[in-house]
Design a protein around this motif. Structure first.
Motif, PDB file in Angstrom:
ATOM      1  N   THR B  60      -8.781  51.284 -41.645  1.00 21.86           N
ATOM      2  CA  THR B  60      -8.241  50.787 -42.915  1.00 21.86           C
ATOM      3  C   THR B  60      -7.957  49.285 -42.833  1.00 21.86           C
ATOM      4  O   THR B  60      -7.348  48.723 -43.738  1.00 21.86           O
ATOM      5  CB  THR B  60      -6.927  51.506 -43.287  1.00 21.86           C
ATOM      6  N   VAL B  61      -8.384  48.653 -41.752  1.00 19.49           N
ATOM      7  CA  VAL B  61      -8.156  47.225 -41.463  1.00 19.49           C
ATOM      8  C   VAL B  61      -6.720  46.779 -41.760  1.00 19.49           C
ATOM      9  O   VAL B  61      -6.485  45.765 -42.407  1.00 19.49           O
ATOM     10  CB  VAL B  61      -9.159  46.293 -42.203  1.00 19.49           C
ATOM     11  N   THR B  62      -5.751  47.563 -41.245  1.00 19.00           N
ATOM     12  CA  THR B  62      -4.345  47.213 -41.455  1.00 19.00           C
ATOM     13  C   THR B  62      -3.827  46.312 -40.339  1.00 19.00           C
ATOM     14  O   THR B  62      -3.284  45.239 -40.600  1.00 19.00           O
ATOM     15  CB  THR B  62      -3.489  48.486 -41.540  1.00 19.00           C
ATOM     16  N   GLY B  63      -3.981  46.759 -39.084  1.00 21.39           N
ATOM     17  CA  GLY B  63      -3.543  45.922 -37.980  1.00 21.39           C
ATOM     18  C   GLY B  63      -2.173  46.271 -37.425  1.00 21.39           C
ATOM     19  O   GLY B  63      -1.742  45.671 -36.442  1.00 21.39           O
ATOM     20  N   ASN B 176     -12.355  40.609 -41.924  1.00 24.65           N
ATOM     21  CA  ASN B 176     -12.035  41.923 -42.462  1.00 24.65           C
ATOM     22  C   ASN B 176     -10.539  42.089 -42.725  1.00 24.65           C
ATOM     23  O   ASN B 176     -10.075  43.182 -43.038  1.00 24.65           O
ATOM     24  CB  ASN B 176     -12.528  43.017 -41.523  1.00 24.65           C
ATOM     25  N   ASN B 177      -9.798  41.001 -42.554  1.00 21.79           N
ATOM     26  CA  ASN B 177      -8.354  41.047 -42.791  1.00 21.79           C
ATOM     27  C   ASN B 177      -7.660  42.118 -41.961  1.00 21.79           C
ATOM     28  O   ASN B 177      -6.736  42.777 -42.416  1.00 21.79           O
ATOM     29  CB  ASN B 177      -8.054  41.309 -44.274  1.00 21.79           C
ATOM     30  N   ALA B 178      -8.155  42.300 -40.723  1.00 21.89           N
ATOM     31  CA  ALA B 178      -7.626  43.395 -39.920  1.00 21.89           C
ATOM     32  C   ALA B 178      -6.328  43.013 -39.200  1.00 21.89           C
ATOM     33  O   ALA B 178      -5.419  43.823 -39.068  1.00 21.89           O
ATOM     34  CB  ALA B 178      -8.657  43.857 -38.903  1.00 21.89           C
ATOM     35  N   GLY B 179      -6.267  41.782 -38.707  1.00 21.29           N
ATOM     36  CA  GLY B 179      -5.015  41.355 -38.094  1.00 21.29           C
ATOM     37  C   GLY B 179      -4.755  41.896 -36.704  1.00 21.29           C
ATOM     38  O   GLY B 179      -3.649  41.740 -36.190  1.00 21.29           O
ATOM     39  N   PHE B 180      -5.738  42.552 -36.092  1.00 19.72           N
ATOM     40  CA  PHE B 180      -5.563  42.985 -34.702  1.00 19.72           C
ATOM     41  C   PHE B 180      -5.669  41.778 -33.768  1.00 19.72           C
ATOM     42  O   PHE B 180      -6.488  40.888 -34.000  1.00 19.72           O
ATOM     43  CB  PHE B 180      -6.639  43.999 -34.315  1.00 19.72           C
ATOM     44  N   ARG B 280      -1.613  38.216 -47.469  1.00 19.92           N
ATOM     45  CA  ARG B 280      -2.659  38.729 -48.405  1.00 19.92           C
ATOM     46  C   ARG B 280      -3.971  38.890 -47.705  1.00 19.92           C
ATOM     47  O   ARG B 280      -4.878  38.171 -47.990  1.00 19.92           O
ATOM     48  CB  ARG B 280      -2.827  37.754 -49.580  1.00 19.92           C
ATOM     49  N   SER B 281      -4.310  39.730 -46.833  1.00 19.70           N
ATOM     50  CA  SER B 281      -3.455  40.561 -46.048  1.00 19.70           C
ATOM     51  C   SER B 281      -3.937  40.480 -44.605  1.00 19.70           C
ATOM     52  O   SER B 281      -4.368  41.441 -44.029  1.00 19.70           O
ATOM     53  CB  SER B 281      -3.526  42.009 -46.567  1.00 19.70           C
ATOM     54  N   GLY B 282      -3.913  39.259 -44.062  1.00 17.81           N
ATOM     55  CA  GLY B 282      -4.443  39.017 -42.726  1.00 17.81           C
ATOM     56  C   GLY B 282      -3.623  39.646 -41.625  1.00 17.81           C
ATOM     57  O   GLY B 282      -4.146  40.292 -40.730  1.00 17.81           O
ATOM     58  N   GLY B 283      -2.317  39.451 -41.674  1.00 20.78           N
ATOM     59  CA  GLY B 283      -1.465  40.142 -40.708  1.00 20.78           C
ATOM     60  C   GLY B 283      -1.274  39.421 -39.387  1.00 20.78           C
ATOM     61  O   GLY B 283      -0.602  39.944 -38.501  1.00 20.78           O
ATOM     62  N   GLY B 392       0.071  47.592 -48.074  1.00 18.84           N
ATOM     63  CA  GLY B 392      -0.773  46.436 -48.375  1.00 18.84           C
ATOM     64  C   GLY B 392      -1.845  46.221 -47.315  1.00 18.84           C
ATOM     65  O   GLY B 392      -2.532  45.214 -47.337  1.00 18.84           O
ATOM     66  N   THR B 393      -1.976  47.164 -46.379  1.00 14.03           N
ATOM     67  CA  THR B 393      -2.870  47.055 -45.213  1.00 14.03           C
ATOM     68  C   THR B 393      -2.807  45.632 -44.659  1.00 14.03           C
ATOM     69  O   THR B 393      -3.819  45.010 -44.387  1.00 14.03           O
ATOM     70  CB  THR B 393      -4.336  47.441 -45.531  1.00 14.03           C
ATOM     71  N   CYS B 394      -1.571  45.150 -44.481  1.00 15.47           N
ATOM     72  CA  CYS B 394      -1.368  43.764 -44.065  1.00 15.47           C
ATOM     73  C   CYS B 394      -1.238  43.635 -42.550  1.00 15.47           C
ATOM     74  O   CYS B 394      -1.892  42.807 -41.931  1.00 15.47           O
ATOM     75  CB  CYS B 394      -0.129  43.205 -44.739  1.00 15.47           C
ATOM     76  N   GLY B 395      -0.394  44.460 -41.947  1.00 14.88           N
ATOM     77  CA  GLY B 395      -0.323  44.456 -40.494  1.00 14.88           C
ATOM     78  C   GLY B 395       0.758  43.585 -39.893  1.00 14.88           C
ATOM     79  O   GLY B 395       0.949  43.595 -38.681  1.00 14.88           O
TER      80      GLY B 395
END
Ligand code: K
Ligand code: K
Lengths: 449, 449
Positions: B60-63, B176-180, B280-283, B392-395
């Motif tokens: 879900t590319v949340t992180g 992908n705005n995953a934030g990992f 928004r919503s890199g994390g 917000g799948t922000c992470g």
């Protein structure tokens, strides 16, 4: 006759601005009264920010207070607060009634609207008689509450004079959803008396329905099919919120030894229901709000944000706004192109007003909470609760109000004012300005969600 | 050809259910992979709730992650996460593109819609070529990011192999705005390098605009008048949120010694902007979220709730939803009967979808926060932040995710899934079912607000 013409003229010219100015003026007058030495128990001048706060809290029937009402104010001061609540409450109901009238006049559907509201044209065709109906109805309800409360308070206080005073104060405080208490430790121990609990619950419940609904109910009684849509939506949503709220409060707090857990099963159910009704927006409390679990506080936050019925003394975004949002979701999920309920289509304009009220309310709460968090240096939980209590003119408190520096008190004062006057004036200003565009732009659908 | 027909058939039958099942299936496959001993650094089986959480968070590319990515996973495990992010990100974009196509087909306005989106019919008339465009665009963007990042990471790590791996991982994670992050202490110290800061900011910004907007921008460049309404709304709202957010973050944290206060003026501005884009919503985070003041956390909460552009890898209710709400307020305040902007009328149906998305999002957040507060026994602030980060799948994280018992992890996992798939499927399910009523109920306006 002249006064009537003047009121009608001013209100017709810009009812929104009139309401705003009237409320501000009344609050300033009561601030002055409460500042005077006679109003305080120790005979000294009360600080401006505290006097302003209590005046605003009384007139907007919120019930938040930075000082203990029983300890700070003399009997005269408490009488001033009682009068402020009564004037505030009547003012809100009258203003709402007047605006309804103004709107219906302006739109040229006056008689139709009045019929819809379930009131015969003859009785409220005039501004004066409309106001008379509002006053009479309010006093009638308060009298009914006082008749039950006075004997009980007399029994508890052991003195008729005190019993009468308490009975009158709490009747007014309850029906106007003000939530002020004149006992130093709140109603707390007195709420062991089921008569008091249920009478206050009934008063708050009736007061939070709103004038248009009360009028329909008084006229049509339980003939469901003859209720107008506004009454149906308000009553069903209110009942759903009260029962749902009570169920969740009971569930969350059932075995919390500091709140429901200390009572028997019957009382737990009774206080769950009481607590749920008080969020919309009575503001009386049985136990310390801080002792509740965080999930109960959050639930209370949500219920206070919703508030009570339109054109009532309750605050918040109002139950019809919530109902319309819910119906919009149902319509979308079913793939309907129109939002319908009880054999009626909700006008698209109502949806627009609902989304505006919701978005403005949320923005107001967000900004105020940021300010209060910054001023108090507290973590989110208590400032958010206090802000929602002020916005919903609910009056439940975590005690933060009393701890705030003057800056924080001004924020809450402004919020009570905006939460109270804002929704009325905003909604009515919207309803009054139905400018037609002379041309139409082509439609386009941005991707939503 | 067969595969294409099958996909098209299934997606046409019930695209919403297809998206939901596909995501669930992919998450389960990656859960299995991450559970295996080869994936963990210590060569032991990872607990199911942690493997599920990280798989869901990647796809879900949340992180958000309950374990430290650098310490828990072997290189192979990190590679699995990278693949999960890439598949998840591509899946989201493809699904969104497919649903747009399905919607346009079903409504019989396919060619019109595609033209509106600024893409020539020839290039994406077919499902296959549409997917090819999505994949090519994504890889192109990621390549551009990697070209900048690899030399910098090589310089910092002192080894080409590590530099390449880091460059690729963070390029994919950013676009992908995953934030990992695969550094044990996060990106922290590496963000002292302006090249890395600005490249990641650019990647996250572009990724959060959404596929439909990126396509229009690639084709029309800066010819504002040729942009469609969706692009105009998305770009203006995003820019406003980024600048407004940066301004407020800078204002709030300017002299907080634990956050911005420790840097020079130039870096304070740079990190304010970075922090605003990341909601928004890199994390990605420069400093510990917990060290920020409560007002900054609340601001971040609000920005994460809004999220990014529609049909992007960002989550939240989406910027167009916010824009439509804002425009509705403006229209009401001006007394217009229609919501208009940039010479276009917003279709009333879009308003209904916006209110539904908003109300459902708020309900989901409310219920999840109640659950998390109850499970963790924490005060409101951190659970709310974590819930909004998941929705917000922000992470961004307060660290609560790592402290939660399995029950809390399942709540957040469900929320990431719902926040990601829910909005797509919900919005598309709505768009697909335009059932017409055969008769109309009379209109009635309940009193709102
Ligand atoms: K109240
Ligand atoms: K993210």
């Amino acid at each position: 006759q002249r006064v009537r013409g003047f009121i009608s003229g001013v209100a017709g010219a810009s009812p929104a601005r009139t309401a705003l100015l009237a409320f501000a003026l009344v609050i300033l007058v009561f601030t002055a009264l409460l500042s005077l030495p006679f109003a305080s128990r120790d005979g000294r001048v009360t600080a401006f920010h505290d006097a302003l706060f209590v005046a605003a809290s009384s007139v907007t029937v919120t019930g938040l207070t930075p000082v203990n009402t029983a300890e700070q104010w003399s009997f005269a001061g408490q009488l001033v607060i009682l009068v402020a609540i009564q004037i505030g409450g009547l003012g809100i109901l009258s203003m709402a009634a007047l605006l309804t009238l103004a709107v219906s006049k302006r739109l040229g559907v006056r008689s139709k609207l009045i019929t819809q509201e379930g009131m015969s044209t003859g009785r409220i065709g005039e501004v004066g008689s409309l106001l008379r109906v509002v006053v009479a109805t309010t006093l009638l309800f308060e009298l009914a509450l006082a008749v039950v409360l006075i004997p009980r308070f007399t029994a508890h206080a052991g003195s008729l004079a005190e019993g009468v005073w308490h009975g009158i104060f709490y009747s007014v405080s309850a029906f106007n959803n003000a939530g002020f208490t004149i006992h130093a430790d709140g109603l707390g121990s007195l709420l062991q008396d089921p008569w008091i609990v249920w009478t206050i619950t009934a008063g708050v419940f009736a007061g939070a329905l709103g004038f248009p609904v009360v009028m329909v109910l008084l006229k049509q009684r339980w003939k469901w099919s003859r209720w107008n849509l506004h009454t149906k939506l308000t009553v069903t949503t209110t009942v759903a919120l009260v029962l749902g709220g009570a169920l969740l409060i009971g569930l969350f707090e059932w075995s919390n030894p500091a709140t429901l857990g200390q009572y028997g099963v019957g009382e737990r159910i009774q206080y769950s229901l009481f607590g749920s009704v008080m969020t919309r927006s009575g503001g009386f409390a049985v136990y310390d709000v801080n002792e509740q679990y965080a999930e109960t506080l959050l639930l209370t936050d949500a219920l206070m944000f919703v508030g009570g019925g339109s054109a009532s003394t309750a605050g918040g975004i109002k139950v019809t706004t919530l109902a319309v949002m819910f119906l919009a979701i149902v319509a979308e999920a079913r793939g309907d192109r129109e939002v319908t309920t009880h054999g009626r289509t909700i006008a698209p304009g109502s949806l627009r007003v609902a989304i505006s009220v919701l978005a403005l309310g949320a923005t107001l709460v967000l900004v105020s909470t940021m300010a209060l968090v910054a001023i108090s240096g507290e973590s989110l939980q208590r400032p958010l609760f206090e802000v929602l209590s002020a916005f919903g003119t609910c009056g439940l408190t975590t005690g933060l109000t009393a701890e705030l520096p003057p800056a924080g008190k001004y924020v809450l004062t402004a919020l009570m004012f905006a939460g109270r006057v804002g929704t009325i004036t905003f909604a009515s200003a919207l309803a009054l300005r139905q400018r037609r565009n002379l041309f139409r732009y082509p439609e386009e659908r941005p991707i939503i969600g």
